[in-house]
Design a protein around this motif. Sequence first.
Motif, PDB file in Angstrom:
ATOM      1  N   VAL A   1       0.812  -1.336   0.036  1.00 17.56           N
ATOM      2  CA  VAL A   1       0.012   0.040  -0.057  1.00 17.56           C
ATOM      3  C   VAL A   1       0.908   1.234   0.070  1.00 17.56           C
ATOM      4  N   GLY A   2       2.199   1.241  -0.035  1.00 15.00           N
ATOM      5  CA  GLY A   2       3.091   2.338   0.038  1.00 15.00           C
ATOM      6  C   GLY A   2       3.293   3.129   1.096  1.00 15.00           C
ATOM      7  N   LEU A   3       3.533   2.322   2.246  1.00 14.16           N
ATOM      8  CA  LEU A   3       3.571   2.871   3.418  1.00 14.16           C
ATOM      9  C   LEU A   3       5.207   2.094   3.872  1.00 14.16           C
ATOM     10  N   GLY A   4       6.374   2.591   3.463  1.00 14.77           N
ATOM     11  CA  GLY A   4       7.704   2.153   3.298  1.00 14.77           C
ATOM     12  C   GLY A   4       8.546   2.361   4.688  1.00 14.77           C
ATOM     13  N   VAL A   5       7.910   3.197   5.682  1.00 12.61           N
ATOM     14  CA  VAL A   5       8.724   3.683   6.803  1.00 12.61           C
ATOM     15  C   VAL A   5       7.823   3.679   7.844  1.00 12.61           C
ATOM     16  N   SER A   6       8.437   2.774   8.893  1.00 10.50           N
ATOM     17  CA  SER A   6       7.849   2.734  10.172  1.00 10.50           C
ATOM     18  C   SER A   6       8.936   2.984  11.304  1.00 10.50           C
ATOM     19  N   THR A   7       8.329   3.685  12.540  1.00  9.44           N
ATOM     20  CA  THR A   7       9.074   4.319  13.415  1.00  9.44           C
ATOM     21  C   THR A   7       8.455   4.186  14.643  1.00  9.44           C
ATOM     22  N   PHE A   8       9.529   4.041  15.676  1.00  9.83           N
ATOM     23  CA  PHE A   8       9.120   4.423  17.239  1.00  9.83           C
ATOM     24  C   PHE A   8       9.814   5.741  17.347  1.00  9.83           C
ATOM     25  N   VAL A   9       8.810   6.352  18.104  1.00 10.56           N
ATOM     26  CA  VAL A   9       9.455   7.764  18.723  1.00 10.56           C
ATOM     27  C   VAL A   9       9.136   7.925  20.262  1.00 10.56           C
ATOM     28  N   MET A  10      10.034   8.093  20.898  1.00 13.61           N
ATOM     29  CA  MET A  10       9.987   8.339  22.144  1.00 13.61           C
ATOM     30  C   MET A  10      10.025   9.843  22.539  1.00 13.61           C
ATOM     31  N   VAL A  11       8.813  10.285  23.263  1.00 18.78           N
ATOM     32  CA  VAL A  11       8.572  11.762  23.473  1.00 18.78           C
ATOM     33  C   VAL A  11       8.524  11.821  24.924  1.00 18.78           C
TER      34      VAL A  11
ATOM     35  N   HIS B   1       1.670   5.444  26.936  1.00 18.00           N
ATOM     36  CA  HIS B   1       2.041   6.374  27.997  1.00 18.00           C
ATOM     37  C   HIS B   1       2.874   5.234  28.550  1.00 18.00           C
ATOM     38  N   ILE B   2       4.219   5.816  28.988  1.00 16.72           N
ATOM     39  CA  ILE B   2       5.471   4.888  29.404  1.00 16.72           C
ATOM     40  C   ILE B   2       5.985   5.245  30.753  1.00 16.72           C
ATOM     41  N   THR B   3       6.806   4.412  31.351  1.00 16.14           N
ATOM     42  CA  THR B   3       7.609   4.782  32.274  1.00 16.14           C
ATOM     43  C   THR B   3       8.969   4.866  31.933  1.00 16.14           C
ATOM     44  N   GLY B   4      10.209   5.426  32.515  1.00 17.50           N
ATOM     45  CA  GLY B   4      11.328   5.444  32.285  1.00 17.50           C
ATOM     46  C   GLY B   4      11.807   6.796  31.585  1.00 17.50           C
TER      47      GLY B   4
ATOM     48  N   PHE C   1       6.111   9.239  26.336  1.00 21.97           N
ATOM     49  CA  PHE C   1       5.329   8.373  25.582  1.00 21.97           C
ATOM     50  C   PHE C   1       6.067   7.905  24.599  1.00 21.97           C
ATOM     51  N   ILE C   2       5.699   6.707  23.899  1.00 18.11           N
ATOM     52  CA  ILE C   2       6.377   5.976  22.739  1.00 18.11           C
ATOM     53  C   ILE C   2       4.975   6.004  21.774  1.00 18.11           C
ATOM     54  N   LEU C   3       5.554   6.347  20.443  1.00 22.08           N
ATOM     55  CA  LEU C   3       4.449   6.475  19.292  1.00 22.08           C
ATOM     56  C   LEU C   3       5.107   5.481  18.607  1.00 22.08           C
TER      57      LEU C   3
ATOM     58  N   MET D   1      12.168  14.660  21.574  1.00 19.95           N
ATOM     59  CA  MET D   1      11.922  13.431  20.679  1.00 19.95           C
ATOM     60  C   MET D   1      13.028  12.550  20.209  1.00 19.95           C
ATOM     61  N   GLN D   2      12.903  11.266  20.345  1.00 19.05           N
ATOM     62  CA  GLN D   2      14.091  10.492  19.732  1.00 19.05           C
ATOM     63  C   GLN D   2      13.207   9.515  18.949  1.00 19.05           C
ATOM     64  N   SER D   3      13.630   9.366  17.822  1.00 22.22           N
ATOM     65  CA  SER D   3      13.334   8.473  16.570  1.00 22.22           C
ATOM     66  C   SER D   3      14.070   7.194  16.765  1.00 22.22           C
TER      67      SER D   3
END
Length: 157
Positions: free
Chosen positions: A65-75, A103-106, A110-112, A139-141
């Motif tokens: 479907v053309g969605l070639g990039v997946s990431t986790f982002v810590m905010v 919603h996370i600890t550490g 948040f992690i997205l 943010m950290q990607s």
Amino acid sequence: MKNKIKLDKIDRKILEILQSNAKITNANLATKIGLSPAPTLERVKKLENSGIIKSYHAKLDTDIVGLGVSTFVMVSLKGHNKDNIDKFIESIAEIDEIIECHHITGSGDFILKIIAEDIAAYQRLMLEKVSNIDVVDSMQSMVILSTFKDSKIMPLP
């Protein structure tokens, strides 16, 4: 906290089968669990009405479907208070490319999980939308290079 619902052996089997194949017909499901179709449908409806089964989804092939990039982002937010959390949640709810928010600890708040067409689209999304949320401090990607397990099947206790 929601009340825990007691599941019997048949309910567990129904949930196991539906998690693997939500498109199974009621007749086939009934055969697999050893009941007739009417009580099988009744049990599935009970599991849906109780909220145990929240929804049914089609799992898409992101490459096709053309969605070639997946990431986790810590905010991390500028302040960890209710107003900032509410503003952040409200803001990200408007961004379709954010497909998960936890919603996370550490070290972060948040992690997205974000999915985008390509790196350029991801960069635009981050610069024009996510980094413009006024309560975001940092943010950290982390770009996902490969995925070796992506199961949506919950192990039932």
